[in-house]
Design a protein around this motif. Structure first.
Motif, short mmCIF file in Angstrom:
data_model
loop_
_atom_site.label_atom_id
_atom_site.label_comp_id
_atom_site.label_asym_id
_atom_site.label_seq_id
_atom_site.Cartn_x
_atom_site.Cartn_y
_atom_site.Cartn_z
N ALA A 280 -57.24 -14.93 -32.72
CA ALA A 280 -56.54 -16.21 -32.84
C ALA A 280 -55.39 -16.17 -33.84
O ALA A 280 -54.60 -17.12 -33.90
CB ALA A 280 -57.52 -17.30 -33.24
N ALA A 281 -55.29 -15.09 -34.63
CA ALA A 281 -54.28 -15.04 -35.70
C ALA A 281 -52.87 -15.12 -35.15
O ALA A 281 -52.55 -14.54 -34.11
CB ALA A 281 -54.46 -13.76 -36.51
N ARG A 282 -52.02 -15.85 -35.87
CA ARG A 282 -50.63 -16.03 -35.45
C ARG A 282 -49.64 -15.46 -36.47
O ARG A 282 -48.43 -15.62 -36.31
CB ARG A 282 -50.35 -17.52 -35.24
N ASP A 283 -50.13 -14.83 -37.51
CA ASP A 283 -49.23 -14.21 -38.48
C ASP A 283 -49.88 -12.93 -38.99
O ASP A 283 -51.09 -12.73 -38.88
CB ASP A 283 -48.93 -15.17 -39.65
N SER A 284 -49.05 -12.05 -39.53
CA SER A 284 -49.53 -10.72 -39.92
C SER A 284 -50.55 -10.78 -41.06
O SER A 284 -51.49 -9.98 -41.10
CB SER A 284 -48.34 -9.85 -40.34
N GLU A 285 -50.39 -11.74 -41.97
CA GLU A 285 -51.32 -11.83 -43.10
C GLU A 285 -52.72 -12.21 -42.61
O GLU A 285 -53.72 -11.59 -43.02
CB GLU A 285 -50.82 -12.87 -44.10
N SER A 290 -58.32 -10.60 -41.20
CA SER A 290 -59.40 -10.55 -40.21
C SER A 290 -59.75 -9.11 -39.85
O SER A 290 -60.92 -8.77 -39.68
CB SER A 290 -58.99 -11.32 -38.96
N LEU A 291 -58.73 -8.26 -39.73
CA LEU A 291 -58.97 -6.86 -39.38
C LEU A 291 -59.81 -6.17 -40.45
O LEU A 291 -60.69 -5.35 -40.12
CB LEU A 291 -57.64 -6.12 -39.19
N ALA A 292 -59.59 -6.50 -41.72
CA ALA A 292 -60.39 -5.91 -42.79
C ALA A 292 -61.86 -6.27 -42.61
O ALA A 292 -62.75 -5.43 -42.82
CB ALA A 292 -59.88 -6.39 -44.15
#
Length: 315
Positions: A280-285, A290-292
């Motif tokens: 659902a993320a819309r920005d790199s941060e 979330s990836l971490a």
């Protein structure tokens, strides 16, 4: 929106406000600000979820348990009652709680296992009846249908973890076979990962924070969870923690793989949540954060052989 400092101080009878910081810590359910008043320094926990009757009731139940633990001598920041006598207060539409400020070290699963076991026994000695039912987060599987759905979505989105999730999926489903309903024996903390059991910077002793998830459960499943988190896969550390817990009067006994159900359920729901957040993320941060979480989940899974070894170690 940042609440007004004086309104927060007034809600908990903390005197004249001098400053209220931006968030200094953030978790899954809330964020913490540092409030300075003429009576001292306070931690103000602000819920990130919408406020409704159910949220207020949950905050009151977990707050009452926190206060009972503090009054019993469990090392935890002093919870502050609101001027209305509750364990939380609504200020500007935000649900807040207030505690005495405690400086804490960073999370460390390498805490002294004997100290951790003894502390958990003291917490379990606070025998309060379970309030309400057990939340699905603590006992229910994510389930094959949902795991396959997020795997398909992750592959479609080109997620860097998709292949590893696919390889891990049969093992995740296998360990979810252990998940059975948890008997609501008594109120428990239910979130005693290293984030919430830390050393106090002032003296290095262990301190329990964040009772937001407190609810009914089985002490055997909670001690098993701490054996996993603070045992660090080392049979000696696992046994030291468990023996210290039992020697200090802790009531939980780990006797079967099903006693690891609380641990598996939480790890899987946390990992699933991070995957959904990545999608659902819309920005790199946000995507990086979330990836971490996904990487941690897939990099340190708790699988059936791990469960069987731990039960054998504690038997």
């Amino acid at each position: 929106m940042c609440p007004d400092a004086q309104s927060v101080a007034d809600a908990f009878g903390l005197g004249r406000a001098e400053s209220l910081s931006e968030p200094v810590a953030r978790g899954e359910l809330g964020q913490v600000r540092r409030l300075v008043t003429d009576t001292g320094v306070w931690a103000v926990k602000e819920s990130l979820d919408p406020v409704g009757d159910a949220e207020v009731a949950e905050a009151e139940a977990s707050g009452a348990f926190h206060r009972a633990c503090w009054e019993a001598g469990v090392p935890t920041p002093q919870p502050r009652l609101s001027v209305a006598g509750g364990h939380s207060a609504e200020v500007g539409g935000e649900l807040l709680r207030a505690y005495g400020w405690v400086d804490l070290d960073d999370p460390d699963p390498g805490l002294d296992p004997v100290e951790v076991g003894s502390l958990l026994a003291a917490l379990h000695a606070v025998r309060r009846p379970g309030v309400g039912g057990v939340h699905a987060w603590f006992e229910a599987p994510v389930g094959e249908r949902e795991w396959r759905a997020v795997l398909k979505a992750s592959r479609g989105a080109g997620a860097p973890y998709a292949d590893r999730l696919g390889e891990m999926l049969p093992h995740l489903l296998a360990v979810e076979s252990l998940l059975t309903p948890m008997v609501p024996v008594q109120m428990l903390h239910l979130d005693l990962w290293a984030d919430n059991l830390r050393r106090r910077s002032s003296d290095g002793t262990a301190c329990v924070i964040d009772f937001d998830n407190a609810g009914p459960g089985d002490p055997a499943r909670e001690v098993a969870m701490l054996v996993v988190e603070f045992g660090q896969g080392d049979p000696r550390r696992q046994r030291l923690l468990y023996d210290a817990y039992r020697d200090a009067g802790g009531p939980g006994r780990v006797t079967s793989p099903e006693d690891l159900a609380l641990t598996v359920a939480q790890l899987h729901h946390i990992g699933h949540r991070h995957i959904r957040m990545w999608l659902a993320a819309r920005d790199s941060e946000s995507r990086a954060r979330s990836l971490a979480g996904v990487e941690e989940f897939l990099g340190q899974p708790l699988l059936l052989p791990d469960v069987e070894r731990l039960v054998a170690t504690l038997a």
